[in-house]
Design a protein around this motif. Sequence first.
Motif, PDB file in Angstrom:
ATOM      1  N   ARG A 136       0.830  -1.190   0.000  1.00  0.00           N
ATOM      2  CA  ARG A 136       0.000   0.000   0.000  1.00  0.00           C
ATOM      3  C   ARG A 136       0.871   1.248   0.000  1.00  0.00           C
ATOM      4  O   ARG A 136       1.926   1.288   0.608  1.00  0.00           O
ATOM      5  CB  ARG A 136      -0.854  -0.029   1.269  1.00  0.00           C
ATOM      6  CG  ARG A 136      -1.697   1.148   1.538  1.00  0.00           C
ATOM      7  CD  ARG A 136      -2.392   0.985   2.925  1.00  0.00           C
ATOM      8  NE  ARG A 136      -3.163   2.145   3.254  1.00  0.00           N
ATOM      9  CZ  ARG A 136      -2.672   3.241   3.814  1.00  0.00           C
ATOM     10  NH1 ARG A 136      -1.397   3.326   4.096  1.00  0.00           N
ATOM     11  NH2 ARG A 136      -3.460   4.267   4.078  1.00  0.00           N
ATOM     12  N   ILE A 137       0.389   2.281  -0.703  1.00  0.00           N
ATOM     13  CA  ILE A 137       0.996   3.614  -0.641  1.00  0.00           C
ATOM     14  C   ILE A 137      -0.114   4.592  -0.268  1.00  0.00           C
ATOM     15  O   ILE A 137      -1.216   4.534  -0.823  1.00  0.00           O
ATOM     16  CB  ILE A 137       1.604   4.040  -1.993  1.00  0.00           C
ATOM     17  CG1 ILE A 137       2.670   3.053  -2.450  1.00  0.00           C
ATOM     18  CG2 ILE A 137       2.189   5.442  -1.892  1.00  0.00           C
ATOM     19  CD1 ILE A 137       3.189   3.333  -3.847  1.00  0.00           C
ATOM     20  N   GLN A 138       0.200   5.468   0.640  1.00  0.00           N
ATOM     21  CA  GLN A 138      -0.736   6.525   1.021  1.00  0.00           C
ATOM     22  C   GLN A 138      -0.190   7.866   0.559  1.00  0.00           C
ATOM     23  O   GLN A 138       1.025   8.074   0.549  1.00  0.00           O
ATOM     24  CB  GLN A 138      -0.928   6.561   2.542  1.00  0.00           C
ATOM     25  CG  GLN A 138      -1.859   7.689   2.987  1.00  0.00           C
ATOM     26  CD  GLN A 138      -2.161   7.639   4.466  1.00  0.00           C
ATOM     27  OE1 GLN A 138      -2.696   6.648   4.948  1.00  0.00           O
ATOM     28  NE2 GLN A 138      -1.831   8.691   5.190  1.00  0.00           N
ATOM     29  N   ALA A 139      -1.066   8.766   0.173  1.00  0.00           N
ATOM     30  CA  ALA A 139      -0.688  10.135  -0.194  1.00  0.00           C
ATOM     31  C   ALA A 139      -1.738  11.073   0.382  1.00  0.00           C
ATOM     32  O   ALA A 139      -2.918  10.714   0.500  1.00  0.00           O
ATOM     33  CB  ALA A 139      -0.615  10.288  -1.707  1.00  0.00           C
ATOM     34  N   ALA A 140      -1.319  12.256   0.729  1.00  0.00           N
ATOM     35  CA  ALA A 140      -2.220  13.279   1.253  1.00  0.00           C
ATOM     36  C   ALA A 140      -2.029  14.544   0.437  1.00  0.00           C
ATOM     37  O   ALA A 140      -0.910  14.890   0.073  1.00  0.00           O
ATOM     38  CB  ALA A 140      -1.923  13.547   2.727  1.00  0.00           C
TER      39      ALA A 140
END
Length: 184
Positions: A136-140
């Motif tokens: 998983r990769i998260q970005a904001a």
Amino acid sequence: MIDGGGGLAAELPGDVTIRVLRSSDAERLGAAYRRNRQHLAPWEPLRSAEFFTTAGQHANIGEKLGSLAAGTGLPWILLAGDRAVGAMALTGMVRGPFLSANLGYWVDQEFSGQGIASAAVGHVIEASRTRLGLHRIQAATLKHNAASRRVLERTGFREIGLAPEYLQIAGSWQDHVLFQRILH
């Protein structure tokens, strides 16, 4: 430890390349930040004057390469010839059952709107899946950063929520929209 070697570089649209950041990139990265200071100001934390210098970038790169050596991050630079035109980074990389990291990026104002950010994010996604084994990769992104939201949506990220007062950007705590990309 993450290997910063082969398989992590690629050609992008507009004769731009992406590769792992090196300590020798301080001068070119400092020049890119100076060129883009006003362009990036609404989207980044407040920066000291030192940050925009070659010495400031030596320190910045040293921190990023330290996270690379520790296996908790992976910094890339975007180059048009010998000129830095952006950066990508995976930070906060966690192993174990989480297998996740956070993604951050920026592209030079002159190169915005040419598909370079989307191509670079696509490269990071592929490297994260195949070379790093992430799940998983998260970005904001700031709620009002429409361009960044488009990049994330175009590259398969899905909105997962709102984080109130998530990061201190441009001198104030600002709400961010959270996105994630499941890689498997």
